[in-house]
Write an enzyme that holds these catalytic residues in place. Structure first.
Site, PDB file in Angstrom:
ATOM      1  CG  ASP A 225       6.438   7.068  45.715  1.00 29.06           C
ATOM      2  OD1 ASP A 225       5.445   6.334  45.848  1.00 29.06           O
ATOM      3  OD2 ASP A 225       7.519   6.686  45.234  1.00 29.06           O
TER       4      ASP A 225
ATOM      5  CB  THR B   2      -7.849  -0.289   0.976  1.00 29.65           C
ATOM      6  OG1 THR B   2      -7.351  -0.757  -0.273  1.00 29.65           O
ATOM      7  CG2 THR B   2      -9.359  -0.359   1.019  1.00 29.65           C
TER       8      THR B   2
ATOM      9  N   GLY C 222       0.850  -1.200   0.000  1.00 29.57           N
ATOM     10  CA  GLY C 222       0.000   0.000   0.000  1.00 29.57           C
ATOM     11  C   GLY C 222       0.880   1.241   0.000  1.00 29.57           C
ATOM     12  CG  ASP C 223      -0.571   4.951  -1.718  1.00 28.82           C
ATOM     13  OD1 ASP C 223      -1.168   4.704  -0.652  1.00 28.82           O
ATOM     14  OD2 ASP C 223      -1.068   5.622  -2.649  1.00 28.82           O
TER      15      ASP C 223
HETATM   16  C1  SPV Z   1       8.249   4.074  40.984  1.00 23.71           C
HETATM   17  O1  SPV Z   1       8.328   4.381  39.781  1.00 23.71           O
HETATM   18  O2  SPV Z   1       7.366   4.504  41.719  1.00 23.71           O
HETATM   19  C2  SPV Z   1       9.222   3.140  41.561  1.00 23.71           C
HETATM   20  C3  SPV Z   1      10.561   3.028  40.978  1.00 23.71           C
HETATM   21  O3  SPV Z   1       8.905   2.523  42.545  1.00 23.71           O
HETATM   22  S1  SPV Z   1      11.590   4.090  41.887  1.00 23.71           S
HETATM   23  O4  SPV Z   1      10.976   5.402  41.875  1.00 23.71           O
HETATM   24  O5  SPV Z   1      12.866   4.086  41.205  1.00 23.71           O
HETATM   25  O6  SPV Z   1      11.698   3.582  43.232  1.00 23.71           O
HETATM   26 MG    MG Z   2       7.143   3.155  43.438  1.00 29.19          MG
END
Ligand code: SPV
Ligand code: MG
Length: 431
Positions: free
Chosen positions: A204, A122, A90-91
């Site tokens: 986190d 197509t 296909g092109d």
């Molecule tokens: C995350 O991405 O949340 C991880 C990997 O747990 S790290 O941040 O390297 O611990």
């Molecule tokens: Mg993590």
């Protein structure tokens, strides 16, 4: 009789393919190559039927004289072995990353007078509908969940990219790059606790609760088909972890990675700068066992993440834990390090591989980022996770834009580094 060759890179046959065969018949004997699983995953998407089924499907099309295997999206081996008089396509391969394939074919054919036949591609509502249906099938839990284990058997190293919403999911799903004659894309997605929390402006520390984390997974799943590896932090209380496993498995997630820490979890990249407690081998093994006992399918994986190198407990401790967690039923081992030099990761992988050839090894090269995927694979690594690079690239770009608007009291000065409005309006596919 002249030989006319086409490669089929998909697992459905629609009017576009039939058209190619009709055109090809005008020039000679029609030979069709079926792309191998590995090449199809690299180039297009995960196959929904087996390679053998794809071969029989193509063989059953009237007008096809012979079916052969194409192992790489680049046609070098096919051209070297069969010297086709014509290659028909296909092109659509005249533009985008796949243009590299056409350029390469043109160069190879010209050495012996072979020719390319470009037929109008197509693309209509019917073809789009067939393609959409396959994608929707791949996104169903039972298809998506098993993809990670399948990839581990097919790919030399599985590459996962961090995603934390629909948009980053689309980037992981759709980005295909051509570089030095190779086409490549990501295989899987990582729902990072760091980036999921950061996107919500939260630390986190397992503060973003499971309901919210599941909401992120659902947003990603809505717009993607690739397998998901979930960052499960410590996995929480054993009594809670079993519910998490059950829910993730039902949703179609392929794996959870839990780390052998306890109490207030902090991000590993802080290392020993903040108080962090490693779980005992016995208790963490109980957690793995409880998760394995509750899971219902063979597809789902519980991967144990070892924090001994992060917490400076030594190589022997890391290796002892790996042995114990495999014994407890872990489907994979993730070894983490925050050193810039990959030496300790390599030492762990080499030693582990000497005594265990099977259990998948996972690494997250955020700090030791000089090592290549090829080198990691050579040391026995099976999954590499790019855990936070999307978030870390978006944040400075957005911050700079905000600063410049404040500085110039208008948005003109930032405009030439922004995605055009016309593009953002069409970025997202409509059903
Ligand atoms: C995350 O991405 O949340 C991880 C990997 O747990 S790290 O941040 O390297 O611990
Ligand atoms: Mg993590």
């Amino acid at each position: 009789m002249k030989m006319v060759y086409a490669c089929f890179t998909t697992d459905v046959i629609h009017e576009g393919h039939i058209n190619i065969i009709h055109e090809a018949q005008k020039y000679g004997e029609v030979v069709i190559g079926v792309l191998s699983d590995e090449a199809m995953i690299k180039y297009n998407r995960f196959p929904t039927i087996t390679f053998e089924e794809r071969q029989s499907l193509v063989q059953s099309i009237p007008g096809v004289s012979r079916v052969i295997t194409q192992k790489d999206i680049m046609y070098n081996e096919i051209i070297r072995t069969y010297h086709p008089d014509y290659i028909i396509h296909g092109d659509n391969w005249k533009t985008g990353p796949i243009r590299a394939i056409r350029d390469n074919v043109e160069k190879l054919l010209s050495s012996y007078g072979g020719q390319i036949i470009d037929v109008p591609y197509t693309y209509n509502e019917n073809v789009k509908h067939i393609d959409d249906k396959i994608r929707e099938k791949l996104a169903m839990p039972e298809f998506r969940r098993k993809q990670l284990k399948q990839l581990l058997n097919i790919r030399p190293i599985v590459k996962a990219l961090e995603v934390h919403n629909g948009l980053t999911g689309l980037i992981a799903e759709k980005t295909v790059v051509e570089h030095e004659g190779e086409l490549d894309q990501f295989d899987a997605m990582w729902i990072s606790s760091l980036c999921d929390s950061t996107a919500k402006g939260k630390p986190d520390i397992e503060l973003v609760d499971m309901t919210s984390r599941f909401r992120t997974i659902d947003d990603v799943m809505e717009v993607t088909t690739k397998p998901i590896i979930f960052d499960g932090d410590t996995g929480g209380q054993i009594e809670h972890f079993v519910y998490t496993v059950r829910s993730l498995e039902r949703m179609g997630v392929s794996a959870i990675i839990i780390e052998d820490k306890t109490g207030l979890k902090q991000n590993s990249l802080f290392g020993t700068k903040v108080p962090q407690t490693q779980d005992t081998i016995e208790h963490f093994s109980e957690k793995i066992k409880a998760g394995k006992k509750i899971q219902l399918t063979d597809d789902f994986m519980i991967i144990a993440r070892i924090e001994s190198l992060i917490l400076e407990q030594g190589m022997e401790d890391a290796l002892n834990r790996a042995r114990a967690f495999v014994e407890a039923g872990a489907d994979g081992i993730m070894i983490h390090s925050r050193k810039k030099n990959p030496a300790e990761i390599i030492e762990f992988c080499d030693t582990f591989r000497k005594e265990n050839k099977e259990t998948p090894l996972v690494v997250v090269p955020s700090s030791f980022n000089t090592i290549t995927e090829e080198e990691l694979a050579a040391h026995g690594v099976n999954i590499v996770i790019y855990a936070n690079q999307l978030t870390r690239s978006a944040f400075p770009a957005m911050e700079q834009t905000a600063k410049d608007i404040l500085k110039y009291h208008r948005a003109k000065e930032v405009d030439d580094r922004l995605m055009p409005i016309s593009k953002i309006l069409t970025l997202i596919d409509r059903l």
